[in-house]
Design a protein around this motif. Sequence first.
Motif, PDB file in Angstrom:
ATOM      1  N   MET A 154     -10.623   6.776   4.326  1.00  0.00           N
ATOM      2  CA  MET A 154      -9.372   6.473   3.645  1.00  0.00           C
ATOM      3  C   MET A 154      -8.385   5.866   4.638  1.00  0.00           C
ATOM      4  O   MET A 154      -8.517   6.020   5.847  1.00  0.00           O
ATOM      5  CB  MET A 154      -8.789   7.741   3.015  1.00  0.00           C
ATOM      6  CG  MET A 154      -9.709   8.388   1.993  1.00  0.00           C
ATOM      7  SD  MET A 154      -8.983   9.828   1.152  1.00  0.00           S
ATOM      8  CE  MET A 154      -8.905  11.023   2.506  1.00  0.00           C
ATOM      9  N   GLY A 155      -7.398   5.184   4.111  1.00  0.00           N
ATOM     10  CA  GLY A 155      -6.386   4.572   4.967  1.00  0.00           C
ATOM     11  C   GLY A 155      -5.368   3.836   4.130  1.00  0.00           C
ATOM     12  O   GLY A 155      -5.445   3.812   2.892  1.00  0.00           O
ATOM     13  N   GLY A 156      -4.403   3.220   4.791  1.00  0.00           N
ATOM     14  CA  GLY A 156      -3.419   2.406   4.087  1.00  0.00           C
ATOM     15  C   GLY A 156      -4.030   1.130   3.565  1.00  0.00           C
ATOM     16  O   GLY A 156      -5.137   0.735   3.949  1.00  0.00           O
ATOM     17  N   SER A 157      -3.315   0.460   2.693  1.00  0.00           N
ATOM     18  CA  SER A 157      -3.858  -0.752   2.055  1.00  0.00           C
ATOM     19  C   SER A 157      -4.182  -1.840   3.066  1.00  0.00           C
ATOM     20  O   SER A 157      -5.065  -2.677   2.826  1.00  0.00           O
ATOM     21  CB  SER A 157      -2.869  -1.278   1.010  1.00  0.00           C
ATOM     22  OG  SER A 157      -1.603  -1.545   1.602  1.00  0.00           O
ATOM     23  N   ASP A 158      -3.507  -1.834   4.235  1.00  0.00           N
ATOM     24  CA  ASP A 158      -3.790  -2.848   5.247  1.00  0.00           C
ATOM     25  C   ASP A 158      -5.129  -2.622   5.942  1.00  0.00           C
ATOM     26  O   ASP A 158      -5.594  -3.478   6.697  1.00  0.00           O
ATOM     27  CB  ASP A 158      -2.667  -2.915   6.279  1.00  0.00           C
ATOM     28  CG  ASP A 158      -2.481  -1.607   7.047  1.00  0.00           C
ATOM     29  OD1 ASP A 158      -2.946  -0.561   6.566  1.00  0.00           O
ATOM     30  OD2 ASP A 158      -1.852  -1.642   8.120  1.00  0.00           O
TER      31      ASP A 158
END
Length: 414
Positions: A196-200
Motif C-alpha cells: 500500500m502507499g500514496g497515489s504517487d
Amino acid sequence: MSYDSELIRTYTERGYVHQITSDLGLDQRATEQVIPAYIGFDCTADSLHVGSLVQIMMLRVLQRTGHKPIVLMGGGTTKVGDPSGKDAARPLLSDQDIENNKQGIRQVFEKYLTFGDGPTDAIMVDNAEWLDNLAYIRFLRDFGPHFSINRMLGMESVKLRLDREQPLSFLEFNYAILQAYDFMELRRRYGCVLQMGGSDQWGNIVTGIDLTRRVDSQEVFGLTSPLITTASGAKMGKTADGAIWLNADRLSPFQFWQFWRNTEDADVERFLSLFTELPMDEVRRLGTLEGAEINEAKIILANEATTLCHGADAAGDAMQTAQQTFADGGVGDGLPQISLSAEDADGLGMIAALVKVGFANSNGEARRLIRGGGARLNDVAINDEDHVMQDADFGDGRAKISAGKKRHALIVIS
C-alpha cells in the motif's frame, strides 16, 4: 460495490482507497487468510508528519481487522532517494543519520500498532538487510531483463521531472527497481501479498507486482490511498509554521491538537473518517453540524486524533490549555515554551522574541508580522518594531507571545 472482507469494506467506507489492482481478488483473499501487507517509509527525518498519517492509519485498520502490518524502513532506499513528487534530488544522508532517523520513526509506529511475534502482530524490517549487499552485475543479470525502460520513462515520478526539464539522476531512476525488488523480497520472507502507499506510488507498486509475477509466478496486490489536501487546496500536514510532526519532541501535543482544531469546516467529516476510529454513523452525524456547532466536531476530531498519537492524557491537557488560552484569555500551561536566563531575557526585543519562539524565520519576517498588526505580547498588540520587553512583562516568570489569533507560545525565565 459491496465487499465480503471487513478489511476492504472498512478501507472503502472510510475513504482510504484510490486504486486497487484487483479489488475482488484482494477482497476474497482477505476473507480466506491473514493478509501480510506493507508500506515503506524512507528514513529522511527522525519523525514522520501528518502527511504520512493516512498510511499509518491504514496499517492500523489492517491490524484491527485481523491482518498483519509490515512496516518497511527504507534504510537501503533512503540512500537512493524517491523521486516521486520531488523537483530535485533528496540530500544524501550518512548511515548514522539514517539509523538515528529510523529510531525516531519507530517511536511513531509504537503508538499506533502492536508489535510482536503473533500472526497479526506488526513487524518492522529494514530493506538495507537485502539491498546493501546486492551484487550489482548479478542483480542486473537476474532482474534487469524484467524492467522496460520505455515503461519506466512513462512513470509519473520520472515523467514529471522530464516534462519540466529538471535533472533526474541515474541513482534516482533506480528507485522504482529497488522498490519492486522490496515487494518480491517481502513476499519471499514474510508471505507479503499487498503493498500500500500514496497515489504517487502507483507506478512503483505495479512494477513490484509485475516483477513478482514474472520471477516467482505469484499473485500479489497493490492499493493506493488518495492524495489528501484540505478544502482550500493546501497539502495535508503543511502549515505556515512548517510540518505537523508526529513525535512530541518535534511538535508539542498542544500544537498537534490545535492543528486539528483549526480544520476547515468542509474537511471535518472527511478527517474524522480518515484520522479517527469513531463509528461512521457518528462521523456522518458530526459532519452535518453547521455554524457554531461544527466547532464541537472539531474539538472531537482534535481529541480523537491527539489521543491516538500522544495518548488520552495529552489530549486532555491540550484541550484544557486551549480553553485557558482562547476561551478564558489566560495562559495555558501546555503552550509551547522556550526557556531563557534572566540575563538573556533582559532587554529582549519583540523581533528577536518572535524569531526565538518560531513565529518568524527571520527578523524581516518578524518586522512584517508586527507591521501587519499580528504580533502580541501578553495579549496586547505590539506595533513598535523596536519594542523591548521589560521585567513587568514576565509576570510569574513568563511572557506570552502571540502571532495572530491561533499561534501562542511562552518565554519562561529559568
